[in-house]
Design a protein around this motif. Structure first.
Motif, mmCIF file in Angstrom:
data_model
loop_
_atom_site.group_PDB
_atom_site.id
_atom_site.type_symbol
_atom_site.label_atom_id
_atom_site.label_comp_id
_atom_site.label_asym_id
_atom_site.label_seq_id
_atom_site.Cartn_x
_atom_site.Cartn_y
_atom_site.Cartn_z
ATOM 1 N N ALA A 194 0.821 -1.222 0.000
ATOM 2 C CA ALA A 194 0.000 0.000 0.000
ATOM 3 C C ALA A 194 0.851 1.266 0.000
ATOM 4 O O ALA A 194 0.367 2.346 -0.372
ATOM 5 C CB ALA A 194 -0.935 0.003 1.206
ATOM 6 N N ASN A 195 2.120 1.179 0.404
ATOM 7 C CA ASN A 195 3.005 2.350 0.447
ATOM 8 C C ASN A 195 3.613 2.690 -0.911
ATOM 9 O O ASN A 195 4.185 3.769 -1.087
ATOM 10 C CB ASN A 195 4.140 2.136 1.455
ATOM 11 N N VAL A 196 3.548 1.755 -1.857
ATOM 12 C CA VAL A 196 4.094 1.995 -3.206
ATOM 13 C C VAL A 196 3.227 3.053 -3.883
ATOM 14 O O VAL A 196 2.018 3.123 -3.669
ATOM 15 C CB VAL A 196 4.111 0.684 -4.039
ATOM 16 N N VAL A 197 3.848 3.914 -4.708
ATOM 17 C CA VAL A 197 3.117 4.978 -5.411
ATOM 18 C C VAL A 197 3.188 4.717 -6.904
ATOM 19 O O VAL A 197 4.282 4.793 -7.476
ATOM 20 C CB VAL A 197 3.706 6.363 -5.065
ATOM 21 N N PRO A 198 2.063 4.363 -7.559
ATOM 22 C CA PRO A 198 0.746 4.054 -6.991
ATOM 23 C C PRO A 198 0.793 2.704 -6.261
ATOM 24 O O PRO A 198 1.674 1.876 -6.517
ATOM 25 C CB PRO A 198 -0.178 3.995 -8.208
ATOM 26 N N PRO A 199 -0.178 2.439 -5.346
ATOM 27 C CA PRO A 199 -0.157 1.213 -4.532
ATOM 28 C C PRO A 199 -0.155 -0.054 -5.385
ATOM 29 O O PRO A 199 -0.803 -0.118 -6.426
ATOM 30 C CB PRO A 199 -1.442 1.302 -3.716
ATOM 31 N N ALA A 238 9.279 12.751 0.295
ATOM 32 C CA ALA A 238 8.373 12.530 1.423
ATOM 33 C C ALA A 238 7.541 11.289 1.130
ATOM 34 O O ALA A 238 7.489 10.817 -0.021
ATOM 35 C CB ALA A 238 7.466 13.746 1.616
ATOM 36 N N ALA A 239 6.868 10.760 2.138
ATOM 37 C CA ALA A 239 5.955 9.629 1.937
ATOM 38 C C ALA A 239 4.907 10.034 0.912
ATOM 39 O O ALA A 239 4.406 11.154 0.928
ATOM 40 C CB ALA A 239 5.294 9.250 3.260
ATOM 41 N N GLY A 240 4.621 9.136 -0.015
ATOM 42 C CA GLY A 240 3.623 9.420 -1.042
ATOM 43 C C GLY A 240 4.181 10.037 -2.309
ATOM 44 O O GLY A 240 3.457 10.249 -3.278
ATOM 45 N N ALA A 241 5.468 10.348 -2.321
ATOM 46 C CA ALA A 241 6.108 10.922 -3.513
ATOM 47 C C ALA A 241 7.200 9.963 -3.988
ATOM 48 O O ALA A 241 7.784 9.224 -3.200
ATOM 49 C CB ALA A 241 6.704 12.287 -3.193
ATOM 50 N N GLY A 257 7.582 -1.481 -8.180
ATOM 51 C CA GLY A 257 7.647 -1.669 -6.737
ATOM 52 C C GLY A 257 6.506 -2.517 -6.210
ATOM 53 O O GLY A 257 5.352 -2.287 -6.550
ATOM 54 N N GLU A 258 6.875 -3.522 -5.407
ATOM 55 C CA GLU A 258 5.862 -4.349 -4.751
ATOM 56 C C GLU A 258 5.781 -4.023 -3.267
ATOM 57 O O GLU A 258 4.737 -4.160 -2.649
ATOM 58 C CB GLU A 258 6.161 -5.842 -4.940
ATOM 59 N N LEU A 259 6.899 -3.575 -2.697
ATOM 60 C CA LEU A 259 6.940 -3.175 -1.282
ATOM 61 C C LEU A 259 7.678 -1.853 -1.158
ATOM 62 O O LEU A 259 8.660 -1.606 -1.865
ATOM 63 C CB LEU A 259 7.681 -4.229 -0.444
ATOM 64 N N ARG A 260 7.204 -1.039 -0.214
ATOM 65 C CA ARG A 260 7.865 0.245 0.036
ATOM 66 C C ARG A 260 7.675 0.616 1.498
ATOM 67 O O ARG A 260 6.669 0.295 2.111
ATOM 68 C CB ARG A 260 7.262 1.338 -0.844
#
Length: 189
Positions: free
Chosen positions: A81-86, A129-132, A179-182
């Protein structure tokens, strides 16, 4: 028996009977009084006044251990869920690290599970930052399997970005190349 004697005998008998009744009533009243005394509510004691204990000052902050004062610790939870996009994945993981502030030596341990396949890439990205999203700053040596341990010497600029919470770990697989995990790497205090 003459009438006056009969009257006197009746009077005497009545008097005795009256006295006997009076004595019995007095005795009964005395017993009743004793019974009531035993059943009465005892007087309530005066309320106890409790004096509160004085408020203790807070303990002094822990002094840093001279042996570890130069170390900074970091952690993050790795999630799809932390990957952008999830990413749509049931994978998860944990990342923990230590940075030696004197030498710049950065050591980390990472575990993960339930990825969609073997890891094809893993790296620190930043500053962000988180989300970027941000470019890769430091790649991991392949193969990346769980558990994984790594180390690198960081520049002053990299240490500052890391300590400011502007680095993240990104793990990719063939099914999830973006990305699968972040997890955003955060310093623990």
């Amino acid at each position: 028996m003459p009438t006056h004697l009969t009257s006197l005998a009746l009077a005497l008998h009545s008097t005795r009977r009256f006295d006997a009744h009076r004595a019995a009533a007095a005795a009964l009243g005395g017993l009743l009084a004793l019974g009531l005394v035993g059943c009465s509510t005892p007087p309530r004691p005066a309320p106890t006044v409790i004096t509160p204990a004085p408020i203790q000052p807070p303990p002094p902050p822990p002094t840093s251990d001279p042996e570890t004062a130069h170390l900074a610790t970091f952690t993050t939870r790795l999630a799809a869920a932390n990957v952008v996009p999830p990413a749509r994945s049931g994978a998860s993981g944990q990342f923990d690290a230590v940075l030696d502030l004197r030498t710049g030596l950065f050591r980390w341990k990472m575990t993960f599970q339930k990825t969609s396949g073997p890891v094809t890439a893993a790296a620190f990205h930043g500053p962000a930052a988180a989300g970027a999203n941000a470019p890769q700053r430091l790649g991991f040596a392949l193969p990346v399997t769980s558990p994984y341990e790594g180390r690198a010497t960081l520049s002053r600029e990299q240490m500052d970005e890391l300590r400011a919470g502007r680095w993240y770990v990104l793990i990719s697989t063939a099914r999830h190349p973006r990305g699968e995990l972040r997890g955003q790497v955060i310093e623990r205090f």
